[in-house]
Scaffold this active site. Structure first.
Site, PDB file in Angstrom:
ATOM      1  N   ASP A  68      -6.169   5.207   2.748  1.00 34.25           N
ATOM      2  CA  ASP A  68      -6.356   3.810   2.400  1.00 34.25           C
ATOM      3  C   ASP A  68      -7.745   3.323   2.806  1.00 34.25           C
ATOM      4  O   ASP A  68      -8.315   3.783   3.796  1.00 34.25           O
ATOM      5  CB  ASP A  68      -5.296   2.976   3.138  1.00 34.25           C
ATOM      6  N   HIS A  93       0.842  -1.202   0.000  1.00 36.39           N
ATOM      7  CA  HIS A  93       0.000   0.000   0.000  1.00 36.39           C
ATOM      8  C   HIS A  93       0.874   1.247   0.000  1.00 36.39           C
ATOM      9  O   HIS A  93       0.532   2.269  -0.579  1.00 36.39           O
ATOM     10  CB  HIS A  93      -0.925   0.000   1.221  1.00 36.39           C
ATOM     11  N   GLN A  97      -7.215 -11.104  -4.663  1.00 31.94           N
ATOM     12  CA  GLN A  97      -6.345 -11.607  -5.729  1.00 31.94           C
ATOM     13  C   GLN A  97      -7.070 -12.540  -6.703  1.00 31.94           C
ATOM     14  O   GLN A  97      -6.742 -12.577  -7.889  1.00 31.94           O
ATOM     15  CB  GLN A  97      -5.132 -12.297  -5.095  1.00 31.94           C
TER      16      GLN A  97
HETATM   17  N1  UDP Z   1       7.983  -6.211  -4.404  1.00 35.77           N
HETATM   18  C1  UDP Z   1       9.308  -6.033  -4.718  1.00 35.77           C
HETATM   19  N2  UDP Z   1      10.191  -7.019  -4.387  1.00 35.77           N
HETATM   20  C2  UDP Z   1       9.800  -8.176  -3.769  1.00 35.77           C
HETATM   21  C3  UDP Z   1       8.447  -8.354  -3.468  1.00 35.77           C
HETATM   22  C4  UDP Z   1       7.550  -7.357  -3.797  1.00 35.77           C
HETATM   23  O1  UDP Z   1       9.699  -5.007  -5.293  1.00 35.77           O
HETATM   24  O2  UDP Z   1      10.644  -9.023  -3.503  1.00 35.77           O
HETATM   25  C5  UDP Z   1       7.028  -5.125  -4.719  1.00 35.77           C
HETATM   26  C6  UDP Z   1       6.264  -5.389  -5.982  1.00 35.77           C
HETATM   27  O3  UDP Z   1       6.970  -4.900  -7.097  1.00 35.77           O
HETATM   28  C7  UDP Z   1       4.969  -4.667  -5.716  1.00 35.77           C
HETATM   29  C8  UDP Z   1       4.793  -4.769  -4.205  1.00 35.77           C
HETATM   30  O4  UDP Z   1       6.074  -5.069  -3.673  1.00 35.77           O
HETATM   31  O5  UDP Z   1       5.088  -3.315  -6.071  1.00 35.77           O
HETATM   32  C9  UDP Z   1       3.835  -5.868  -3.775  1.00 35.77           C
HETATM   33  O6  UDP Z   1       2.538  -5.423  -3.945  1.00 35.77           O
HETATM   34  P1  UDP Z   1       1.376  -6.391  -4.417  1.00 35.77           P
HETATM   35  O7  UDP Z   1       0.130  -5.573  -4.488  1.00 35.77           O
HETATM   36  O8  UDP Z   1       1.743  -7.080  -5.656  1.00 35.77           O
HETATM   37  O9  UDP Z   1       1.283  -7.510  -3.327  1.00 35.77           O
HETATM   38  P2  UDP Z   1       1.237  -7.513  -1.710  1.00 35.77           P
HETATM   39  O10 UDP Z   1       2.641  -7.501  -1.264  1.00 35.77           O
HETATM   40  O11 UDP Z   1       0.467  -6.288  -1.279  1.00 35.77           O
HETATM   41  O12 UDP Z   1       0.540  -8.803  -1.420  1.00 35.77           O
END
Ligand code: UDP
Length: 472
Positions: free
Chosen positions: A115, A16, A386
């Site tokens: 948010d 977020h 998701q």
């Molecule tokens: N991300 C990253 N490296 C990692 C894991 C995640 O840069 O090893 C970033 C990814 O590019 C995205 C965010 O973290 O921008 C994850 O957001 P997402 O909505 O996909 O999933 P969440 O982590 O909220 O389940």
């Protein structure tokens, strides 16, 4: 009126915070003053942004871990790794209302973007007679499905776990199983989380409107549906990370230090053919059982493709024992596989020409990043919304195939066999169908860049919003 000033208050979670920081930079690039409200744990990337010369505001509120009974180290949602901790985390966030309102009183912003999980900010905005915009950080499709789920309550008519259902009125026939749906959100429940979700829905309707990190062309039918059929005021202003493409450093590690040197992953990928490598990463929160991690390893190896596999590591757990790893796995796959333990520079990796498919949990940031990189996907939704985002990729855009997960589970996900992993990967990597999927996926890469440029749909939506807010 002087310069328009917005407070941006993201949820305390990487998925977020990342788009909110991008959103703040976008507002600033359009002449709006933006101040992020957060806690000490999330301050670093914002300070770095300030140091890079961007005039972004930051106001820190102390996170009330002790007062809420949370252990001191649980300062971000990713670190709340049991249902109980998640529930306590929600209570801690609610305790931030008073200090937040102090800041609003003192700095008098013209609007608030907060948010969805901070529903009480709608009351704060009302107290000071300023608009509150909600940021859900998801797709238009997911917003529409969630709303239609509330209106039609389709689960009432589903009698078994294997019976699929779809929702009337939506632009496409999207089929789900009840096991893929968050029970606390869409069935009668008395839990703290169910109560929070109810507040979220109510506060949504009382808000000024909704900001969406997506673009009209990507989900035109759902954007129209959201506005005209469901009656929501919304602005599509994404992809947010493309709006700020000048800041390459920020695009790379996105708030967390990368666990792998650029030299290492880049030279490894440079040695591979275009479109030949599988990138598997499941976001910042996901937790798999050891049995499931074992199956993923076997499946990746059996697919016969080269791969980069990101293994999420819990903070403070550098010495985790990986006894689930298939026997001899790393040795056998040392030329074909690169394992990243910890935070990967995802945006950069996805945009490397060698990447041929993204195995993703369909978190919206990751999904959008995959779409904008023009990369086909193997979709493996696990929790939150998701399973809805998956449908955008598999059924609407048709730029990916599902691994076939049937179970919604926030902690300790499992249930997908290695054969399903290798079959899905091969379907999007090899053969005629794979070629068609790849062609469709690549079309979005250029389109996504056009919409954020002057005159593009997202650019125009933001202009309209700024105009409107200036007249308030
Ligand atoms: N991300 C990253 N490296 C990692 C894991 C995640 O840069 O090893 C970033 C990814 O590019 C995205 C965010 O973290 O921008 C994850 O957001 P997402 O909505 O996909 O999933 P969440 O982590 O909220 O389940």
């Amino acid at each position: 009126m002087g310069q328009l000033h917005g407070f941006l208050f993201p949820l305390l979670a990487q998925g977020h915070m990342i788009p909110s920081l991008e959103m703040a930079k976008l507002f600033i690039s359009r002449g709006v003053k933006a101040t992020i409200i957060s806690t000490p744990f999330f301050a670093a990337p914002i300070k770095e942004t300030q140091e890079s010369g961007i005039d972004i505001g930051l106001k820190i509120i102390k996170f009330p871990s002790p007062e809420s009974g949370l252990p001191d180290h649980v300062v971000s949602l990713e670190l709340a790794n049991t249902d109980e901790l998640v529930s306590q985390f929600g209570k801690a966030i609610a305790m931030m209302q008073e200090p937040f309102e102090e800041l609003v009183r003192k700095f008098k912003p013209d609007f608030i973007v907060s948010d969805m999980f901070l529903p009480w900010t709608v009351d704060s905005a009302a107290k000071f007679d300023i608009p509150r915009l909600v940021f859900h950080g998801t797709s238009c499709l997911a917003l529409c499905v969630a709303e239609q789920m509330q209106r039609h309550k389709p689960l009432k008519n589903v009698s078994s776990d294997s019976e699929s259902f779809s929702l009337p009125d939506l632009p496409h026939r999207l089929e789900f199983l009840r096991t893929q749906i968050c029970p606390e959100e869409f069935e009668e429940h008395e839990s703290d989380f169910a109560r929070l979700l109810k507040q979220v829905r109510e506060s949504d309707w009382r808000s000024y409107g909704v900001l969406v990190n997506s673009f009209y062309e990507l989900e035109a039918a759902y954007s129209d549906h959201y506005r005209t059929v469901l009656g929501r005021r919304s602005w599509n202003i994404g992809p947010l990370f493309l709006c700020n493409s000048g800041n390459n450093e920020g695009r790379g590690h996105r708030g967390k230090k990368s666990a792998v040197d650029a030299d290492k992953w880049k030279s490894w990928l440079d040695s591979k053919e275009p479109d030949s490598v599988v990138y598997a990463c499941f976001g910042s929160i996901t937790s798999f059982t050891h049995a499931q991690l074992h199956e993923i390893g076997i499946g990746l190896e059996a697919s016969g493709q080269d791969f980069v596999w990101v293994l999420r590591k819990c903070e403070n757990k550098d010495d985790e024992i990986e006894d689930w790893m298939p026997e001899g796995f790393e040795e056998r796959t040392k030329d074909k596989g690169l394992i990243i333990r910890g935070w990967a520079p995802q945006l950069k990796i996805l945009n490397h020409p060698a990447i041929g498919v993204f195995v993703t949990h369909c978190g919206w940031n990751s999904t959008l990043e995959g779409i904008c990189a023009g990369v086909p996907m193997v979709t493996w939704p696990l929790f939150a919304e998701q399973f809805f985002n998956e449908k955008l990729v598999t059924d609407v855009l048709k730029t990916g195939v599902s691994v076939g997960n049937k179970i919604w589970r926030a902690v300790g996900s499992e249930g997908v066999a290695s054969a399903a992993v290798s079959t899905a990967v091969r379907r999007v990597m090899v053969g005629e169908e794979a070629e068609e999927i790849r062609c469709r996926a690549k079309e979005w890469k250029e389109m996504a860049r056009k919409v954020v440029g002057e005159g593009g749909s997202s650019y125009n939506d933001l202009s309209a919003l700024i105009d409107e807010l200036s007249k308030q």
